[in-house]
Write an enzyme that holds these catalytic residues in place. Structure first.
Site, PDB file in Angstrom:
ATOM      1  N   ASN A  92      -6.001 -29.102 -40.850  1.00 38.99           N
ATOM      2  CA  ASN A  92      -4.752 -29.818 -41.131  1.00 38.99           C
ATOM      3  C   ASN A  92      -3.568 -28.871 -41.240  1.00 38.99           C
ATOM      4  O   ASN A  92      -2.497 -29.126 -40.678  1.00 38.99           O
ATOM      5  CB  ASN A  92      -4.903 -30.570 -42.460  1.00 38.99           C
ATOM      6  CG  ASN A  92      -4.813 -32.071 -42.263  1.00 38.99           C
ATOM      7  OD1 ASN A  92      -4.412 -32.545 -41.203  1.00 38.99           O
ATOM      8  ND2 ASN A  92      -5.212 -32.811 -43.271  1.00 38.99           N
TER       9      ASN A  92
ATOM     10  N   ASP B  80     -18.973 -34.544 -44.879  1.00 43.54           N
ATOM     11  CA  ASP B  80     -17.655 -33.949 -45.159  1.00 43.54           C
ATOM     12  C   ASP B  80     -17.310 -33.000 -44.008  1.00 43.54           C
ATOM     13  O   ASP B  80     -18.133 -32.175 -43.601  1.00 43.54           O
ATOM     14  CB  ASP B  80     -17.724 -33.191 -46.493  1.00 43.54           C
ATOM     15  CG  ASP B  80     -16.347 -32.734 -46.943  1.00 43.54           C
ATOM     16  OD1 ASP B  80     -15.697 -33.498 -47.672  1.00 43.54           O
ATOM     17  OD2 ASP B  80     -15.936 -31.624 -46.547  1.00 43.54           O
ATOM     18  N   ILE B  81     -16.082 -33.139 -43.518  1.00 46.56           N
ATOM     19  CA  ILE B  81     -15.669 -32.300 -42.388  1.00 46.56           C
ATOM     20  C   ILE B  81     -15.473 -30.853 -42.887  1.00 46.56           C
ATOM     21  O   ILE B  81     -14.812 -30.637 -43.908  1.00 46.56           O
ATOM     22  CB  ILE B  81     -14.367 -32.825 -41.747  1.00 46.56           C
ATOM     23  CG1 ILE B  81     -14.563 -34.275 -41.285  1.00 46.56           C
ATOM     24  CG2 ILE B  81     -13.919 -31.937 -40.590  1.00 46.56           C
ATOM     25  CD1 ILE B  81     -13.308 -34.953 -40.782  1.00 46.56           C
TER      26      ILE B  81
ATOM     27  N   ASP C 210      -5.146 -36.499 -38.353  1.00 47.24           N
ATOM     28  CA  ASP C 210      -5.506 -37.914 -38.246  1.00 47.24           C
ATOM     29  C   ASP C 210      -6.368 -38.165 -37.011  1.00 47.24           C
ATOM     30  O   ASP C 210      -7.348 -38.915 -37.049  1.00 47.24           O
ATOM     31  CB  ASP C 210      -4.235 -38.794 -38.155  1.00 47.24           C
ATOM     32  CG  ASP C 210      -3.506 -38.855 -39.497  1.00 47.24           C
ATOM     33  OD1 ASP C 210      -4.088 -38.407 -40.504  1.00 47.24           O
ATOM     34  OD2 ASP C 210      -2.354 -39.344 -39.519  1.00 47.24           O
TER      35      ASP C 210
ATOM     36  N   GLU D 200     -11.526 -36.421 -46.172  1.00 51.33           N
ATOM     37  CA  GLU D 200     -12.338 -36.111 -44.996  1.00 51.33           C
ATOM     38  C   GLU D 200     -13.815 -36.394 -45.261  1.00 51.33           C
ATOM     39  O   GLU D 200     -14.689 -35.823 -44.628  1.00 51.33           O
ATOM     40  CB  GLU D 200     -12.116 -34.649 -44.574  1.00 51.33           C
ATOM     41  CG  GLU D 200     -12.621 -33.600 -45.553  1.00 51.33           C
ATOM     42  CD  GLU D 200     -11.594 -33.175 -46.595  1.00 51.33           C
ATOM     43  OE1 GLU D 200     -10.737 -33.986 -46.969  1.00 51.33           O
ATOM     44  OE2 GLU D 200     -11.665 -32.003 -47.032  1.00 51.33           O
TER      45      GLU D 200
END
Lengths: 270, 114
Positions: free
Chosen positions: A153, A145-146, A162, A189
């Site tokens: 974002n 997971d980012i 993106d 993500e």
């Protein structure tokens, strides 16, 4: 006197003989003429009949020639039509096949990153779990997971978001080598890496490789609380299945990911 | 302008310039279902010494459709008094080979691609 009488008698006899011959000849001549006329008439009739037949035959021959030409043309037309229909059908088959392949690809691919999507992962984990159980080999899973992606974002915008997702996808893709390994976007993500016949040490190694690649990708993230660049947290686990319940694998990796997040992010929990 | 609308397709006949345009996706069941289309094509052929069959917007045509067009091309050729132009599109995959095959049935047919 007797001699003269004898001569006259002989002459008279000769005259009669000649007259008879003359009459015979006349009869013969007229017979021949009449016969010739008859033969000529017959010949003429035969000739006319033959000429009639020739005309009929020539007319018939012409009709046949026209018919043959027409049949030849029709046969040629049919050959071309057959070829047209066959080639047309082949083209349609190809068109449908391409559309099928495109649809199939679209159904299995995450459009943004080009990675496999969750649908593929859901199918793969069932198959790989069963295979690992059969062969009694470990199946490893990395859930990634980012970190601080929402902040990324919100601050850089969705377009940049993106771009970030695509870069992370590249780092993941670059870290796995084997064709049987699956990298997929799980959603948002979150990404997964499914590694057949890989133990925990092997999976940890891959996870470290991913972290290294992402670090080198150096995607700036000035709104991250822990780094100057985009980082990810990973939960890693490996199991040798002894039942059909594959949900344990994902649940464990997901729980470890949660732990990695709680432990301060940008780390691997296993 | 005469128009025939079917499921997913349209046939337009412009009687002023002898142009029949087939558009959309034609997948009628068998050649008998193409009869109303054939009727329009023959009407155009009988009314004009030069006609155009415009297929540039015909995205899809099934095999019965190509057989129907083949028969129509033969009818035009055999009538001997209609000049025929067929217009296709290079971006529609089926048209390349199939339209060239139609031209083989009538070498005097003029084939043009948009």
């Amino acid at each position: 006197m007797n001699s003269e009488q004898t001569d006259i008698a002989a002459l008279q006899s000769r005259i009669k003989q000649l007259e008879q011959q003359c009459s015979d000849l006349e009869i013969g001549l007229s017979t021949a003429i009449e016969h010739g006329d008859l033969v000529q008439a017959e010949l003429e009739q035969a000739n006319q009949r033959l000429q009639g037949e020739i005309r009929e035959r020539m007319a018939l021959e012409n009709k046949l020639r026209v018919l043959v030409n027409s049949i030849t043309q029709k046969s040629r037309d049919l050959e071309v039509i057959l070829q047209a229909i066959t080639e047309h059908s082949d083209q349609l088959d190809l068109q449908w096949l391409n559309r099928y392949v495109e649809t199939e690809n679209a159904a299995n691919t995450d459009a943004l990153t080009g990675l496999a999507n969750r649908r593929v992962f859901d199918q793969s984990i069932v198959q790989e779990w069963a295979r690992a159980r059969r062969n009694q080999q470990p199946l490893a899973l990395i859930v990634c997971d980012i970190d601080f992606f929402k902040k990324y974002n919100d601050n850089y915008g969705h377009q940049q978001g993106d771009y970030c997702l695509r870069q992370v996808a590249l780092a993941l893709k670059g870290a796995v080598q084997r064709v049987e390994d699956l990298v997929a976007r799980y959603g948002g993500e979150e990404f997964i890496v499914l590694l057949p016949n890989t133990d925990l040490a092997g999976a940890r190694e891959i996870a470290q490789h991913i972290a290294k690649r992402l670090h080198e990708a150096n995607i700036p993230h000035e709104y991250s609380a822990i780094s100057d660049r985009v980082t990810i947290s990973m939960g890693v686990c490996a199991m040798i299945p002894n039942d059909s319940d594959n949900s344990r694998l994902f649940a464990t990796a997901d729980h470890l990911l949660y732990q990695a997040k709680n432990d301060g992010r940008n780390r691997i929990a296993s | 302008m005469k128009q025939l609308d079917g499921e997913g397709f349209t046939v337009e006949y412009d009687s002023d310039d002898g142009r029949v345009a087939l558009k959309g996706t034609m997948r009628l069941g068998g050649m008998s279902e193409y009869a109303p289309v054939v009727e329009i094509l023959h009407e155009a052929m009988e009314q004009h010494s030069a006609m155009e069959l415009d297929l540039a917007k015909l995205e899809f045509l099934n095999s019965s459709g190509i057989a129907t067009l083949s028969k129509f091309i033969i009818a035009v050729r055999d009538s001997g008094n209609t000049q025929l132009t067929v217009t296709g599109s290079e971006s529609i995959p089926w048209q390349g080979k199939s339209l060239n095959n139609l031209q083989r049935l009538m070498p005097a047919l003029e084939l043009q691609f948009n």
